[in-house]
Enzyme design. Structure first.
Site, mmCIF file in Angstrom:
data_model
loop_
_atom_site.group_PDB
_atom_site.id
_atom_site.type_symbol
_atom_site.label_atom_id
_atom_site.label_comp_id
_atom_site.label_asym_id
_atom_site.label_seq_id
_atom_site.Cartn_x
_atom_site.Cartn_y
_atom_site.Cartn_z
ATOM 1 N N GLY A 84 0.790 -1.224 0.000
ATOM 2 C CA GLY A 84 0.000 0.000 0.000
ATOM 3 C C GLY A 84 0.823 1.275 0.000
ATOM 4 N N ASP A 85 2.160 1.146 -0.082
ATOM 5 C CA ASP A 85 3.004 2.344 -0.080
ATOM 6 C C ASP A 85 4.252 2.051 -0.917
ATOM 7 O OD1 ASP A 85 4.232 4.863 0.649
ATOM 8 O OD2 ASP A 85 2.979 4.867 2.444
ATOM 9 N N ASP A 86 5.294 2.893 -0.808
ATOM 10 C CA ASP A 86 6.477 2.758 -1.661
ATOM 11 C C ASP A 86 7.037 1.334 -1.608
ATOM 12 O OD1 ASP A 86 6.184 5.481 -2.103
ATOM 13 O OD2 ASP A 86 7.726 6.038 -0.638
ATOM 14 N N SER A 115 1.809 -0.562 -6.629
ATOM 15 C CA SER A 115 1.493 0.208 -5.422
ATOM 16 C C SER A 115 0.810 1.513 -5.822
ATOM 17 C CB SER A 115 2.777 0.542 -4.661
ATOM 18 O OG SER A 115 2.605 1.671 -3.834
#
Length: 406
Positions: A222-224, A255
């Site tokens: 859900g992120d980098d 992502s």
């Protein structure tokens, strides 16, 4: 490849979690077994270290600390699963380069699997799973009921000679793999999974670390996917520990945030980074270099090449206005220096915005070199406070990147 950075040691001494009463039925809590097994490794100090074998089964446990000269080995079908009793989770001090927890003031929850001041640690196996059961933490974040910063899935601090390979990491409460103040770290052949809407579930965050190699991995979170960091504003400036000599190769993933990220916590400095052969689908941003006023530090000698991006909001983004501050005591005049960024051979399909490069008025980004970039987007480049060159860039780059040749 990463081979040769950390010698792979054969461990003659082997023990199993079941020797210490571990039961993989998914119900029994095995904290005592993990702590007893690791205590034995630590105190018997067998020559060449010890391998702790996790057989097939679901081993529920609270957080635990690793020790030096050990291999945590997950057999095929083995799962080490975090308990969900957040009220009982141990707290540890904030990192000195952050000055407080990343999300909230004060300390932070200890990572699920933790190590501090270690040497010669291997986490590997036959693609067993380390499961953070993070949803309870994500929901606390969403409902704003967190008291402290959520736990990482794995954090190794002040450690060296680390290998992490052939393991699946899933549903981390917060960042997945966080080597901080480390050197000689190899992370390869891992799979990292979390839902696209899970908050701050960064894949691999190399933080104020030296000589790190990350390759041949699949990350969907859900992120980098991979981020390089080095401390936060005045605390990172004071601690002064850069991230340097980091190689990222053959990463595939998706992502809503960035594929390859640098920052936004860059206060200790970030230099000598190579990222190549990166394949990205359904992204927020392909390559994102981000910092802010108050950060100070530098980002320099960054080489990113051979990136394929399909379905993204932005192909390339460099920004001097990204990220929050730890408190009101940061120095707004501490401007980061961003220079010597080489981005080459980038191919994008269905990219909404080709790119945005926005430096800082008092500290323009310099030596920004773009070459052989083809981003089939709807919108073209936006630039300000940047000096650099471009060659064979489509769509046509901004005038600040004066075209050289062809």
């Amino acid at each position: 490849t990463c081979s040769g950075i950390v010698p792979l040691r054969y461990r003659k001494d082997k023990i199993s979690i079941t020797d210490f009463g571990g039961v993989g039925d998914g119900r029994k809590v095995n904290t005592k077994a993990f702590r007893a097994a690791i205590y034995r490794i630590q105190h018997l100090k067998r020559r060449g270290g010890t391998l702790l074998y996790i057989p097939p089964g679901v081993f529920l446990t609270e957080s635990f600390n690793l020790t030096s000269h050990m291999t945590l080995y997950l057999a095929r079908g083995a799962v080490i699963r975090a308990v969900q009793d957040t009220w009982n989770w141990p707290l540890i001090d904030a990192l000195p380069s952050y000055g407080r927890g990343r999300e909230l003031p004060g300390g932070r929850y200890m990572s699920f699997i933790h190590g501090d001041g270690l040497r010669d640690v291997v986490i590997t196996g036959q693609n067993g799973t380390i499961d953070g059961q993070g949803e309870v933490w994500w929901n606390m974040w969403r409902s704003r009921t967190l008291k402290f910063t959520r736990p990482n899935l794995i954090e190794l601090k002040n450690s060296k000679e680390i290998i992490i390979s052939n393991v699946i990491f899933q549903n981390s409460p917060f960042w997945n793999i966080h080597p901080v103040y480390c050197s000689d770290v190899v992370i390869h052949h891992v799979t990292i999974l979390a839902p696209q809407d899970s908050p701050n579930t960064d894949g691999i965050d190399a933080d104020s670390s030296f000589n790190v190699c990350i390759e041949d991995s699949y990350i969907s979170t859900g992120d980098d996917l991979v981020a390089i960091k080095s401390g936060w504003d005045e605390y990172g400036i004071a601690y002064g520990r850069p991230s340097s000599n980091i190689t990222i190769r053959r990463i595939t993933g998706s992502s809503p945030f960035a594929g390859i990220a640098i920052g936004s916590e860059t206060s200790g400095g970030i230099k000598n980074i190579v990222a190549e052969h990166i394949t990205l689908f359904n992204m927020g941003v392909g390559v994102n270099i981000k910092t802010n006023i108050g950060r100070g530090g530098y980002i320099k000698n960054i080489r990113i090449s051979n990136v394929y991006v399909e379905n993204a909001r932005y192909g390339i983004k460099l920004a001097g206005d990204t990220g929050d501050h730890p408190d009101a005591y940061y120095n707004p005049n501490a401007l980061p220096i961003v220079k010597g960024i080489h981005i080459k051979n980038i191919w994008g399909v269905n990219v909404q915005n080709a790119g945005s490069i926005r430096g800082l008025k008092g500290s323009p980004f310099t030596g920004i070199c773009l070459s052989e970039i083809n981003l089939h987007g709807y919108r073209t480049w936006k630039c300000s406070d940047v000096i650099g060159t471009s060659l064979k860039v489509s769509p046509w780059p901004c005038s600040e990147l004066r075209t050289t040749g062809g």
